[in-house]
Design a protein around this motif. Structure first.
Motif, short mmCIF file in Angstrom:
data_model
loop_
_atom_site.label_atom_id
_atom_site.label_comp_id
_atom_site.label_asym_id
_atom_site.label_seq_id
_atom_site.Cartn_x
_atom_site.Cartn_y
_atom_site.Cartn_z
N GLU B 266 86.39 31.42 146.28
CA GLU B 266 86.05 30.03 146.56
C GLU B 266 87.03 29.41 147.54
O GLU B 266 86.64 28.66 148.45
CB GLU B 266 86.04 29.19 145.27
CG GLU B 266 84.79 29.38 144.43
CD GLU B 266 84.78 28.48 143.21
OE1 GLU B 266 84.05 28.82 142.27
OE2 GLU B 266 85.50 27.45 143.17
N GLN B 303 81.97 30.18 141.36
CA GLN B 303 80.69 29.59 141.72
C GLN B 303 80.12 30.25 142.98
O GLN B 303 78.90 30.30 143.15
CB GLN B 303 80.85 28.08 141.89
CG GLN B 303 81.18 27.46 140.55
CD GLN B 303 81.33 25.97 140.57
OE1 GLN B 303 82.13 25.44 139.81
NE2 GLN B 303 80.58 25.29 141.40
N ILE B 304 80.98 30.75 143.84
CA ILE B 304 80.50 31.46 145.03
C ILE B 304 79.81 32.76 144.62
O ILE B 304 78.81 33.16 145.22
CB ILE B 304 81.68 31.76 145.98
CG1 ILE B 304 82.30 30.46 146.48
CG2 ILE B 304 81.24 32.62 147.15
CD1 ILE B 304 81.41 29.68 147.39
N LYS B 306 78.04 33.17 142.12
CA LYS B 306 76.69 32.79 141.67
C LYS B 306 75.84 32.25 142.81
O LYS B 306 74.69 32.63 142.98
CB LYS B 306 76.78 31.71 140.58
CG LYS B 306 77.42 32.16 139.30
CD LYS B 306 77.42 31.01 138.29
CE LYS B 306 78.28 31.37 137.09
NZ LYS B 306 79.73 31.32 137.40
N ALA B 307 76.41 31.32 143.58
CA ALA B 307 75.60 30.58 144.55
C ALA B 307 75.59 31.24 145.92
O ALA B 307 74.76 30.89 146.76
CB ALA B 307 76.13 29.14 144.67
N GLY B 308 76.51 32.15 146.17
CA GLY B 308 76.61 32.75 147.50
C GLY B 308 77.31 31.82 148.48
O GLY B 308 77.69 30.70 148.13
N ARG B 309 77.49 32.29 149.69
CA ARG B 309 78.11 31.46 150.74
C ARG B 309 77.14 30.37 151.17
O ARG B 309 75.94 30.49 150.95
CB ARG B 309 78.46 32.36 151.93
CG ARG B 309 79.63 33.28 151.63
CD ARG B 309 79.73 34.36 152.66
NE ARG B 309 78.68 35.35 152.45
CZ ARG B 309 78.76 36.62 152.86
NH1 ARG B 309 79.83 37.04 153.51
NH2 ARG B 309 77.78 37.45 152.63
N ARG B 310 77.66 29.34 151.81
CA ARG B 310 76.78 28.20 152.13
C ARG B 310 75.64 28.60 153.05
O ARG B 310 74.56 28.01 153.00
CB ARG B 310 77.56 27.02 152.70
CG ARG B 310 78.04 27.14 154.11
CD ARG B 310 78.75 25.88 154.58
NE ARG B 310 77.85 24.78 154.90
CZ ARG B 310 77.25 24.62 156.10
NH1 ARG B 310 77.44 25.47 157.08
NH2 ARG B 310 76.48 23.58 156.31
N LEU B 311 75.81 29.61 153.90
CA LEU B 311 74.73 30.01 154.79
C LEU B 311 74.02 31.29 154.34
O LEU B 311 73.34 31.94 155.13
CB LEU B 311 75.23 30.11 156.24
CG LEU B 311 75.53 28.75 156.90
CD1 LEU B 311 76.03 28.94 158.32
CD2 LEU B 311 74.31 27.82 156.87
N ASP B 312 74.19 31.66 153.07
CA ASP B 312 73.33 32.69 152.49
C ASP B 312 71.98 32.03 152.19
O ASP B 312 71.81 31.39 151.16
CB ASP B 312 73.93 33.25 151.19
CG ASP B 312 75.16 34.11 151.44
OD1 ASP B 312 75.40 34.50 152.59
OD2 ASP B 312 75.90 34.37 150.47
N LEU B 313 71.05 32.16 153.11
CA LEU B 313 69.83 31.35 153.03
C LEU B 313 68.80 31.95 152.06
O LEU B 313 68.90 33.10 151.67
CB LEU B 313 69.23 31.18 154.43
CG LEU B 313 70.17 30.49 155.42
CD1 LEU B 313 69.46 30.26 156.75
CD2 LEU B 313 70.72 29.18 154.88
#
Lengths: 331, 331
Positions: B266, B303-304, B306-313
C-alpha cells in the motif's frame, strides 16, 4: 544525510481551522447492506448522529424501492427523524420522481448524481452523460421552484474503474454546467477509491480557482488505504468539507472485501488530534459506530471502533508489579 | 468561500525523491502468527522480497525459541536466503545471546530494541529502561568488535498504551545515548499505533535537527487508520526511510482486530503514484503479498491485495452493450 524538504508545512497543523463533516452512512452505507435495517433503528441512528456535531447527514435515497429495497422506507425515515438546528438533512435523488418524493418529505437539500465517465454513467445509470444532464436539469428546475437547494455529486471524479483516468478538465467542465444552473454545491466523488493525494490536491485547487463561491465536498473511499491522506491533501489545497461514513460503511462493488467510505470516527479522531475543528463529538460518534454491527449483522471497517482512541489506555499485564519488583531488586 | 491555505505544498509531490522501504514482515509479521510458517516457505518469501527493490529486510529475530516458537528457525533462514547485493539483511536481537547467534549466522545488521516508556519496557522486556540500556551497551560492544552495524528501535516513541504520551525529549534523549555509543541508525517505533501526523512531523524534525548523520527509520502501525498520513508527514519533515510489512501483517496485542504495520504494497502504491521513487517493483510485492494467506492461514489487512492497483481496470457489466445501444437509440 538529509536532503529532503524540511520546511514546517502547515499541512500537518490544523490551527483550529474548521472542517465540515457530512455523514453519508445512513444512505451510502446502508444501501450496500444485505440486511434491511428496521425503520425505527434507522431513525434512532440518524437521531444519534444529529447530536454528534456533523454539518450534514445524508439520510436516505429516494430511489425506486424495487431497485434498492434497503432504503424503501425513505419517506418515513426523513419525516420521523428529529431535526437538529444547523444540520442539513440531505437525500440522494436519482430522478424527477425521486425529487418529488424528497421535496414532499421536506428534504433540506437534494443530492443529484451523475458520473464524469461515460462508461460508468452508462453502466450505473443506463444513460449517456448528456442524457443524465438533461434529466437532472429538469430535477433542478423542480427543486428551484420548491426552493430546495441542490448538490450535485460527480462520480468517478478521480478515475473510472472501467475507463481509467478521467481528465480533470472533464470533471471541472461537468461541474461548471451544474454551477451555471444554480447548484449550491458540488461533490467530487472518488467512487471506487482511485484518488491519490497529488491528484486530489491538484483537482481541489483547480476547483477552488474556478468556482470560488460553490460549496465543495470531497467524497473519498478508503479502498486502497489512501482515504485520510486524500482528505489532508484536499484540505491543504483549500477544501473544508468532506463526506464520511460512520463505521466506514459503504463498499465498492468493484473491490469486494476492500474498505468503504472514509470512516467518520477515524477522520474526526485524526483531524482533532491535528488541531482541526470538526465540531464533532467523537464519543457520540463512537457510540453510534459501535451500534452498527448489531444493525447490519457484521463487523465494520472502523479501526477506531476496534482500537479505541489513541489515549484510551490499557492496564499493565497482571504480573506487572512482580516484574517491576524483581527489576528493582536487580538495582 | 475559501479561507484556507491554498499554497501548493510539496507534501503531495514526490518529485522523484528517494524513499527507502524496509520490509519487516518476515520478523514483525510472522512472529505474531499462531501458525508456524515452514522454514522453506520463509526462505522463499525473503528470496522473493529480495527481488522487489527493498532497501532492507528484517529477516528474523534471534529470540529464545521458547519465547517465540514461530521464529525458532532463525539461523537456518538467515543462512539459506539468497542475499541480493545492496540489500541490508537485518535481524532483531534482544540480548547478548541473540547477538552471538545473529553474528555467527552473518546478519548484516543487528536491530536492538528497548522502549521509551518505563512501563512498556517493564511489561515487554521485564527490565527498567536503564537495565535495558546497560544490557544493550554490552550487545553493541560485541557487535562493534565483530564490525556489524547496529540499529536501535525505540518502542513507544509516539506514546505508550499504558502511560499515554511520551515526551519528545525523552525519545530524543534515549536516541542520543545510542548515537553516542555508535549506533548507525535509530528507528522511532509507533508500537501500538498512537502516532498522528502533527506529532510525527515535529518528532521527525526534532530528530533531524539533533542527529543529522544518523540513519532514521520510522516504524508505523495502521492501528487507527493514520499509517500513510504519518509516512507523508514524516517525509515532509525530512525522513526518507520507513519500515513496512508485506500484507500489513503484524498486529498489536493492545488492539486486537485492528490493522498491523503499515502495508508495504500500500505504501509503495501510494508513494509511486505521488511520484516518489521507492525503488520497488509493485508487481513483485503484490505477488508476494498474495502468497501470504496460504502461508499464515488467514486474510491480511492489505487493501491493495484485495482491490488491486488504481488502474487495474474492470470490464463493464455483461449487459453493457445493450444499455449503450438503448441509450443511443433514445438520442
Amino acid at each position: 544525510m538529509n536532503t529532503l524538504n524540511t520546511s514546517a508545512s502547515t499541512a500537518w497543523q490544523g490551527g483550529r481551522r474548521r472542517i465540515h463533516l457530512q455523514d453519508v452512512g445512513p444512505r451510502d452505507g446502508l444501501q450496500m447492506e444485505q440486511a434491511f435495517v428496521p425503520t425505527a433503528d434507522k431513525i434512532a441512528l440518524v437521531d444519534l448522529l444529529s447530536t454528534a456535531g456533523l454539518a450534514k447527514i445524508e439520510v436516505t435515497s429516494f430511489v425506486s424501492p424495487q431497485a434498492i429495497p434497503a432504503l424503501r422506507d425513505a419517506e418515513i425515515v426523513l419525516r420521523e427523524i428529529r431535526r437538529a438546528p444547523g444540520i442539513v438533512y440531505t437525500c440522494l435523488v436519482p430522478n424527477l420522481r425521486g425529487a418529488e418524493r424528497a421535496i414532499e418529505a421536506r428534504a433540506d437539500e437534494l443530492n443529484l448524481v451523475m458520473s464524469c465517465s461515460e462508461t460508468h454513467n452508462l453502466a450505473n445509470l443506463r444513460m449517456t452523460r448528456e442524457q443524465s444532464f438533461v434529466a437532472l436539469t429538469a430535477v433542478m428546475a423542480l427543486a428551484q421552484q420548491a426552493q430546495v437547494p441542490i448538490n450535485v455529486s460527480l462520480s468517478c471524479a478521480f478515475g473510472c474503474p472501467m475507463e481509467g483516468d478521467v481528465p480533470p478538465d472533464v470533471v471541472l467542465d461537468w461541474a461548471a454546467r451544474f454551477v451555471a444552473l444554480g447548484a449550491r454545491g458540488i461533490t467530487l466523488c472518488d467512487t471506487t477509491g482511485m484518488a491519490f493525494p497529488t491528484q486530489v490536491a491538484a483537482l481541489t485547487r483547480g476547483f477552488r480557482e474556478r468556482f470560488a463561491d460553490t460549496e465543495l465536498t470531497l467524497h473519498f473511499h478508503n479502498t486502497r488505504g489512501m482515504g485520510l491522506a486524500n482528505v489532508l491533501a484536499s484540505i491543504d489545497a483549500g477544501a473544508d468539507r468532506f463526506d464520511a461514513s460512520l463505521g466506514g460503511l459503504g463498499g465498492c462493488p468493484y473491490a469486494p472485501g476492500a474498505s468503504g467510505n472514509v470512516c467518520t470516527e477515524e477522520i474526526v479522531h485524526a483531524l482533532e488530534l491535528m488541531d482541526f475543528d470538526t465540531g464533532c463529538d467523537l464519543a457520540v460518534l463512537l457510540e453510534a459506530a459501535r451500534r452498527l454491527p448489531a444493525l447490519i449483522g457484521h463487523d465494520t471497517p472502523s479501526q477506531i471502533a476496534k482500537a479505541g482512541r489513541r489515549l484510551d489506555l490499557h492496564a499493565p499485564p497482571p504480573d506487572f508489579e512482580t516484574w517491576r519488583a524483581r527489576a528493582a531488586a536487580r538495582g
